[in-house]
Design a protein around this motif. Structure first.
Motif, PDB file in Angstrom:
ATOM      1  N   ILE A 170       2.720   1.182  15.929  1.00 12.37           N
ATOM      2  CA  ILE A 170       1.412   0.515  15.981  1.00 12.37           C
ATOM      3  C   ILE A 170       0.428   1.206  15.045  1.00 12.37           C
ATOM      4  O   ILE A 170      -0.359   0.549  14.347  1.00 12.37           O
ATOM      5  CB  ILE A 170       0.889   0.493  17.432  1.00 12.37           C
ATOM      6  N   THR A 171       0.469   2.530  14.997  1.00 11.42           N
ATOM      7  CA  THR A 171      -0.401   3.273  14.085  1.00 11.42           C
ATOM      8  C   THR A 171      -0.120   2.895  12.640  1.00 11.42           C
ATOM      9  O   THR A 171      -1.047   2.758  11.830  1.00 11.42           O
ATOM     10  CB  THR A 171      -0.202   4.786  14.283  1.00 11.42           C
ATOM     11  N   GLY A 172       1.161   2.737  12.306  1.00 12.20           N
ATOM     12  CA  GLY A 172       1.517   2.331  10.941  1.00 12.20           C
ATOM     13  C   GLY A 172       0.915   0.996  10.571  1.00 12.20           C
ATOM     14  O   GLY A 172       0.411   0.803   9.448  1.00 12.20           O
ATOM     15  N   VAL A 173       0.946   0.042  11.490  1.00 14.48           N
ATOM     16  CA  VAL A 173       0.361  -1.279  11.229  1.00 14.48           C
ATOM     17  C   VAL A 173      -1.157  -1.172  11.097  1.00 14.48           C
ATOM     18  O   VAL A 173      -1.770  -1.845  10.252  1.00 14.48           O
ATOM     19  CB  VAL A 173       0.748  -2.265  12.353  1.00 14.48           C
ATOM     20  N   ILE A 174      -1.775  -0.330  11.918  1.00 14.15           N
ATOM     21  CA  ILE A 174      -3.239  -0.156  11.833  1.00 14.15           C
ATOM     22  C   ILE A 174      -3.633   0.414  10.469  1.00 14.15           C
ATOM     23  O   ILE A 174      -4.606  -0.025   9.848  1.00 14.15           O
ATOM     24  CB  ILE A 174      -3.727   0.749  12.975  1.00 14.15           C
ATOM     25  N   ILE A 175      -2.866   1.396   9.989  1.00 15.06           N
ATOM     26  CA  ILE A 175      -3.151   1.960   8.666  1.00 15.06           C
ATOM     27  C   ILE A 175      -3.003   0.898   7.593  1.00 15.06           C
ATOM     28  O   ILE A 175      -3.820   0.809   6.661  1.00 15.06           O
ATOM     29  CB  ILE A 175      -2.221   3.156   8.387  1.00 15.06           C
ATOM     30  N   ALA A 176      -1.962   0.067   7.718  1.00  9.31           N
ATOM     31  CA  ALA A 176      -1.776  -1.022   6.754  1.00  9.31           C
ATOM     32  C   ALA A 176      -2.975  -1.964   6.779  1.00  9.31           C
ATOM     33  O   ALA A 176      -3.444  -2.424   5.719  1.00  9.31           O
ATOM     34  CB  ALA A 176      -0.490  -1.787   7.076  1.00  9.31           C
ATOM     35  N   ALA A 177      -3.491  -2.248   7.968  1.00  9.62           N
ATOM     36  CA  ALA A 177      -4.660  -3.125   8.070  1.00  9.62           C
ATOM     37  C   ALA A 177      -5.877  -2.496   7.400  1.00  9.62           C
ATOM     38  O   ALA A 177      -6.641  -3.182   6.705  1.00  9.62           O
ATOM     39  CB  ALA A 177      -4.956  -3.417   9.542  1.00  9.62           C
ATOM     40  N   LEU A 178      -6.061  -1.193   7.578  1.00 13.14           N
ATOM     41  CA  LEU A 178      -7.196  -0.516   6.939  1.00 13.14           C
ATOM     42  C   LEU A 178      -7.079  -0.560   5.420  1.00 13.14           C
ATOM     43  O   LEU A 178      -8.074  -0.743   4.708  1.00 13.14           O
ATOM     44  CB  LEU A 178      -7.267   0.933   7.427  1.00 13.14           C
ATOM     45  N   VAL A 179      -5.867  -0.388   4.916  1.00 12.50           N
ATOM     46  CA  VAL A 179      -5.656  -0.468   3.466  1.00 12.50           C
ATOM     47  C   VAL A 179      -6.032  -1.851   2.950  1.00 12.50           C
ATOM     48  O   VAL A 179      -6.679  -1.992   1.894  1.00 12.50           O
ATOM     49  CB  VAL A 179      -4.183  -0.145   3.122  1.00 12.50           C
ATOM     50  N   LEU A 180      -5.649  -2.882   3.682  1.00 11.24           N
ATOM     51  CA  LEU A 180      -5.967  -4.250   3.266  1.00 11.24           C
ATOM     52  C   LEU A 180      -7.480  -4.495   3.292  1.00 11.24           C
ATOM     53  O   LEU A 180      -8.023  -5.153   2.395  1.00 11.24           O
ATOM     54  CB  LEU A 180      -5.251  -5.243   4.183  1.00 11.24           C
ATOM     55  N   VAL A 181      -8.151  -3.990   4.312  1.00 17.06           N
ATOM     56  CA  VAL A 181      -9.604  -4.160   4.389  1.00 17.06           C
ATOM     57  C   VAL A 181     -10.286  -3.473   3.215  1.00 17.06           C
ATOM     58  O   VAL A 181     -11.199  -4.025   2.585  1.00 17.06           O
ATOM     59  CB  VAL A 181     -10.146  -3.613   5.726  1.00 17.06           C
ATOM     60  N   VAL A 182      -9.853  -2.259   2.890  1.00 19.47           N
ATOM     61  CA  VAL A 182     -10.440  -1.541   1.754  1.00 19.47           C
ATOM     62  C   VAL A 182     -10.163  -2.281   0.449  1.00 19.47           C
ATOM     63  O   VAL A 182     -11.042  -2.407  -0.414  1.00 19.47           O
ATOM     64  CB  VAL A 182      -9.880  -0.105   1.697  1.00 19.47           C
ATOM     65  N   LEU A 234       0.053  -1.401 -16.866  1.00 14.59           N
ATOM     66  CA  LEU A 234      -0.171  -0.417 -15.815  1.00 14.59           C
ATOM     67  C   LEU A 234      -1.494  -0.676 -15.102  1.00 14.59           C
ATOM     68  O   LEU A 234      -1.571  -0.655 -13.873  1.00 14.59           O
ATOM     69  CB  LEU A 234      -0.155   0.985 -16.413  1.00 14.59           C
ATOM     70  N   ARG A 235      -2.547  -0.947 -15.874  1.00 11.68           N
ATOM     71  CA  ARG A 235      -3.841  -1.202 -15.253  1.00 11.68           C
ATOM     72  C   ARG A 235      -3.834  -2.513 -14.485  1.00 11.68           C
ATOM     73  O   ARG A 235      -4.444  -2.633 -13.420  1.00 11.68           O
ATOM     74  CB  ARG A 235      -4.940  -1.251 -16.321  1.00 11.68           C
ATOM     75  N   HIS A 236      -3.103  -3.503 -14.995  1.00 14.64           N
ATOM     76  CA  HIS A 236      -3.057  -4.811 -14.360  1.00 14.64           C
ATOM     77  C   HIS A 236      -2.363  -4.760 -12.997  1.00 14.64           C
ATOM     78  O   HIS A 236      -2.769  -5.457 -12.058  1.00 14.64           O
ATOM     79  CB  HIS A 236      -2.333  -5.798 -15.285  1.00 14.64           C
ATOM     80  N   GLY A 237      -1.315  -3.916 -12.865  1.00 12.13           N
ATOM     81  CA  GLY A 237      -0.512  -3.970 -11.640  1.00 12.13           C
ATOM     82  C   GLY A 237      -0.648  -2.804 -10.702  1.00 12.13           C
ATOM     83  O   GLY A 237      -0.181  -2.865  -9.559  1.00 12.13           O
ATOM     84  N   ARG A 238      -1.315  -1.706 -11.146  1.00 11.20           N
ATOM     85  CA  ARG A 238      -1.266  -0.514 -10.314  1.00 11.20           C
ATOM     86  C   ARG A 238      -2.050  -0.651  -9.013  1.00 11.20           C
ATOM     87  O   ARG A 238      -1.673  -0.043  -7.997  1.00 11.20           O
ATOM     88  CB  ARG A 238      -1.759   0.691 -11.110  1.00 11.20           C
ATOM     89  N   ALA A 239      -3.116  -1.440  -9.005  1.00 15.25           N
ATOM     90  CA  ALA A 239      -3.908  -1.569  -7.777  1.00 15.25           C
ATOM     91  C   ALA A 239      -3.094  -2.226  -6.673  1.00 15.25           C
ATOM     92  O   ALA A 239      -3.030  -1.731  -5.537  1.00 15.25           O
ATOM     93  CB  ALA A 239      -5.181  -2.367  -8.058  1.00 15.25           C
ATOM     94  N   VAL A 240      -2.437  -3.336  -7.015  1.00 18.46           N
ATOM     95  CA  VAL A 240      -1.682  -4.047  -5.983  1.00 18.46           C
ATOM     96  C   VAL A 240      -0.427  -3.268  -5.601  1.00 18.46           C
ATOM     97  O   VAL A 240      -0.024  -3.250  -4.429  1.00 18.46           O
ATOM     98  CB  VAL A 240      -1.325  -5.475  -6.464  1.00 18.46           C
ATOM     99  N   VAL A 241       0.195  -2.585  -6.571  1.00 19.21           N
ATOM    100  CA  VAL A 241       1.375  -1.783  -6.249  1.00 19.21           C
ATOM    101  C   VAL A 241       0.989  -0.590  -5.383  1.00 19.21           C
ATOM    102  O   VAL A 241       1.711  -0.223  -4.450  1.00 19.21           O
ATOM    103  CB  VAL A 241       2.089  -1.331  -7.540  1.00 19.21           C
ATOM    104  N   THR A 242      -0.154   0.021  -5.678  1.00 18.31           N
ATOM    105  CA  THR A 242      -0.627   1.136  -4.859  1.00 18.31           C
ATOM    106  C   THR A 242      -0.848   0.689  -3.417  1.00 18.31           C
ATOM    107  O   THR A 242      -0.400   1.348  -2.461  1.00 18.31           O
ATOM    108  CB  THR A 242      -1.939   1.699  -5.432  1.00 18.31           C
ATOM    109  N   ALA A 243      -1.542  -0.432  -3.239  1.00 19.74           N
ATOM    110  CA  ALA A 243      -1.784  -0.938  -1.885  1.00 19.74           C
ATOM    111  C   ALA A 243      -0.472  -1.285  -1.194  1.00 19.74           C
ATOM    112  O   ALA A 243      -0.264  -0.954  -0.016  1.00 19.74           O
ATOM    113  CB  ALA A 243      -2.692  -2.157  -1.947  1.00 19.74           C
ATOM    114  N   ALA A 244       0.425  -1.949  -1.928  1.00 26.03           N
ATOM    115  CA  ALA A 244       1.708  -2.340  -1.340  1.00 26.03           C
ATOM    116  C   ALA A 244       2.520  -1.116  -0.927  1.00 26.03           C
ATOM    117  O   ALA A 244       3.133  -1.088   0.140  1.00 26.03           O
ATOM    118  CB  ALA A 244       2.490  -3.187  -2.335  1.00 26.03           C
ATOM    119  N   ALA A 245       2.528  -0.096  -1.782  1.00 22.45           N
ATOM    120  CA  ALA A 245       3.300   1.109  -1.465  1.00 22.45           C
ATOM    121  C   ALA A 245       2.714   1.842  -0.267  1.00 22.45           C
ATOM    122  O   ALA A 245       3.456   2.323   0.600  1.00 22.45           O
ATOM    123  CB  ALA A 245       3.342   2.027  -2.685  1.00 22.45           C
TER     124      ALA A 245
END
Length: 806
Positions: free
Chosen positions: A239-251, A686-697
């Protein structure tokens, strides 16, 4: 495919309530099927055809119940004093109730066994005294001139039998079931079926009797054989892992509503996939780890795949595109990348079939099914939810800046060559250094010492190890197949000779005969090692008994038991890992060759994947086998690395690595074929994709990392290995190593022989043909419209994608 996905996205947007209703209906059907047809899960793993499996079958055929599963119940006085006679009587009553449960063939009362051992010792002493007295009488008769040769022969035979019995008693003297101070006793429950065939309902029936038992002043703990341990599938860590994922998405999104959408999509997909898989657990033997793997993958990729499409849609809205058109285009472009990314994970998991191991094959199929559902949810439910959300997918501030020039893309400066050399070298050195512990990696299955410290099975394991020796937790079954049947008179002597040989081996604490078949040509022995079931010494003992021990001319020696079975499974998995890795690496090279139309890029991508995989194994070995940072990750008793974890990590990490490779390098290729110089194109992608890859990772690491603290001991190292692998692959390999190598290679990175270019199919993974023609920032090359535009790469000209020809 891009056009098809574009139409699918528009259709889902127009019929949003129907699409949402369809998925809700599928979720209800999957849940209902699980409720109606779902069965119980198993915590055991089996590979048919191993040496242990063959010996277990032979034991069942020759001795019947001896080959059945065995569980232990540990009784310990609360105050450390000897268990009283009243408590001993209650223990006997509890074992008697268990003996009447379905599936139980017998129970062993520790005090009956102790009494029997004492009686046998007393009989031997009495027999020795009688023998001594008889020899004295014969000596007196001989002195009087009597012929005593016949009597001496009989006495010698009795002496040989007595000596054999004494040796057998001596070899088993430490295999007691009551501790020396009397404070601890072991009760044994023998099932009719083997551990791998034992129905969970029968184990649960015995466990219910144990749980309900209460003996005043006695603590009762039972071994892990009585529990399937499926109560920790979803816990605080997950559950904590999912909460962290939610915080990343909000940010990332700057708003709550768009951040909730990937979570909703992934939960729907997980519900359909996992519940659908569990619906077959009543007809297919399914391990408890199998649906958890589906849960892990479904959550992680479900969030990421929806994120990719939503991120593309938001970017297009900021540039001023109408919502309906943007949903279709996002589904046709990023949705195409999602389909490709999901396909790589799907193929890698289904490739587990090549291992030929049933439980791994089932895990791969269930995991692949959950990934497939996640892809379908992403390209259908996500567009429908985007349509329902409308412009609220953007924050108020973002809506006020729609069409602002600041949203336009620009080409950044190329990476400095010195920085590329240093970054690439540091990345390689760091990953190789982290991978070093993998050189000493041992594979095994978790035993009782790996259970949670507050669990009954852990207390039982530790108590037995302290009071009776670690080997009592992992006794071996050694069988001797005689070339000729032993006579009744010679059976004890034969057993004693075999026991002497077994006791002479290193790492053996005790030996006791436990059964002989009717023909007296097959004898089984319990061999208790000095080390625990997952120790190095026990593994060495198993190999010694199989390969080096001779019990006599023509006598066949075989080894079985749970410890032996775990060793066989681990060795089998270790042997198929190189083959599976070769299949995945070959698949990686082919996929990357087709997607990027380059020889060097696939080699870079695959080499990076191998480095991140080896680093993940090194990190797992350091934590779970060496005990580094054990307090952080809940490793209180280091042991072997989970034996099937490397194979699972290869498949999953391969698919995820190709995801990140696609989203980063495809941007580089897109800029390059639009005329941007090779090194500038690297920086642009790199600039085009790093934001979404960072969030996804980060989301992947959070979800996988949540399972590190699961109560399922087989899931904890798997979650850690996947989280570490994603960390290394996304942030070190894809964002540092690959851009550095691409920069150093320059135009050569895109070189492809002309003959190979003609052979390869042309794919448009990101749906470039759907995008409106517009010059790419940084492009300098002029192309006359009357001529088919081409781009020079590696000394020859490459046709541009369809978007460039419009």
């Amino acid at each position: 495919m891009a056009a098809l996905l574009d139409r699918l996205g528009r259709f889902s947007a127009r019929h949003r309530w129907s699409v949402v209703g369809a998925w809700v209906l599928l979720l209800a059907i999957a849940g209902g099927a699980f409720a109606l047809f779902g069965g119980t899960l198993s915590s055991t793993f089996d590979i048919p055809g191993t040496a242990t499996d063959k010996v277990t079958t032979q034991l069942e055929r020759e001795l019947g119940k001896v080959g059945g599963a065995t569980g232990t119940i540990v009784f310990r006085s609360a105050d450390g004093t000897a268990l009283s006679s009243a408590q001993q009587k209650d223990i006997a009553g509890l074992l008697d109730r268990i003996d009447r449960k379905k599936g139980v063939s017998s129970t062993i009362d520790p005090y009956d066994t102790r009494a029997q051992q004492q009686a046998n010792a007393a009989k031997l002493v009495a027999a020795q005294e009688q023998l001594t007295a008889a020899r004295a009488q014969l000596a007196a008769a001989k002195a009087q001139g009597a012929d005593i040769s016949a009597q001496l022969g009989e006495l010698d035979a009795r002496a040989a039998q007595l000596d054999a019995g004494t040796r057998l008693l001596s070899a088993s003297k430490d295999l007691r079931m009551v501790s020396a101070d009397g404070s601890t006793a072991i009760g044994v429950v023998q099932f009719r079926d083997t551990l791998l065939e034992l129905p969970a309902s029968q184990k649960a029936g015995v466990a219910s009797v144990i749980d309900a038992a209460h003996i005043p002043g006695v603590r009762i703990d039972s071994s892990s054989e009585f529990s399937d341990q499926v109560d920790g599938i979803v816990g605080p860590g997950e559950i904590t892992g999912v909460i962290i994922a939610a915080l990343v998405l909000v940010v990332m999104f700057g708003a709550v509503l768009p951040a909730v959408m990937p979570l909703v999509s992934s939960l729907v997909g997980v519900g359909v996939g996992v519940a659908g898989a569990l619906a077959f657990s009543g007809t297919i033997e399914m391990g408890s780890v199998t649906p958890v793997l589906g849960l892990m993958l479904g959550l992680a990729v479900g969030i990421d795949y929806s994120l990719f499409i939503i991120n593309r849609h938001r970017r297009q809205l900021k540039e001023g595109m109408p919502p309906a058109a943007s949903i279709g285009l996002a589904n046709g472009t990023s949705g195409g990348a999602v389909v490709f990314a999901g396909s790589t994970v799907l193929i890698a998991l289904l490739a587990l079939v090549v291992t030929g191991i049933p439980f791994l094959t089932l895990m791969g199929v269930v995991g692949a099914a959950c990934v497939l559902v996640a892809v379908l949810v992403a390209i259908t439910l996500t567009p429908a939810l985007l349509s329902l959300l409308g412009m609220r997918v953007l924050s108020r501030r973002a809506r006020a800046r729609i069409g602002h020039p600041g949203h336009a893309q620009t080409t950044p400066r190329p990476i400095r060559t010195r920085r590329a050399v240093l970054g690439g070298a540091l990345a390689i050195v760091a990953l190789l250094a982290i991978a070093v512990p993998a050189l000493s990696m041992r594979l095994g299955l978790p035993d009782g010492s790996a259970q949670a410290q507050d669990s009954s099975s852990y207390r039982a394991y530790e108590t037995v190890a302290q009071e009776f020796g670690a080997g009592r937790n992992g006794a071996l079954l050694v069988t001797a197949s005689l070339p000729h049947a032993a006579s009744k008179a010679d059976l004890t002597t034969t057993e004693a000779g075999i026991v002497d040989t077994l006791m002479a081996q290193d790492h053996v604490a005790g030996v006791a005969p436990i059964g002989v078949n009717g023909a007296r040509d097959f004898i089984a022995f319990q061999v208790v090692p000095t080390g625990g079931p997952s120790s190095v010494s026990t593994e060495q003992l198993v190999h010694t008994l199989r390969d080096d021990v001779s019990l006599g001319s023509g006598v066949g020696v075989d080894v079985a038991g749970q410890a032996s079975g775990n060793i066989d499974i681990s060795e089998k998995l270790a042997s198929i890992l190189p083959t599976y890795l070769a299949v995945v690496v070959g698949l990686s090279l082919i996929i990357m060759l087709v997607v990027f139309r380059s020889l060097l890029v696939p080699v870079m991508a695959t080499a990076g994947f191998v480095l991140s995989f080896l680093a993940a194994l090194g990190a797992m070995t350091a934590v779970y086998q060496w005990g580094w940072l054990g307090g952080v990750f809940g490793v209180h008793d280091p042991g072997p690395v989970l034996n099937f974890a490397p194979v699972i990590i290869v498949g999953v990490l391969f698919g995820l690595a190709m995801d990140y490779q696609l989203f980063l390098v495809s941007g580089m290729r897109e800029a390059y074929v639009h005329g941007v110089p090779a090194r500038a194109a690297v920086a642009s992608g790199l600039r085009h994709g790093r934001a979404v890859v960072t969030a996804a990772a980060i989301i992947m690491i959070s979800v996988f990392g949540g399972f590190v603290f699961s109560h399922l001991t087989a899931i904890k190292p798997l979650g850690f290995g996947l989280a570490a692998g994603v960390l290394f692959d996304a942030f070190v390999v894809r964002m540092v190593l690959i851009p550095s190598l691409m920069h150093l290679a320059g135009r050569a990175a895109w070189w492809l022989p002309r003959w190979l270019d003609r052979m390869l199919p042309h794919v448009d993974i990101e749906g470039s043909a759907l995008e409106r023609p517009q010059p790419h920032p940084g492009a300098t090359e002029h192309r006359p419209p009357a001529r088919r535009p081409r781009v020079r790469t590696g000394g020859r000209m490459l046709p541009q994608p369809a978007v460039e020809r419009r």
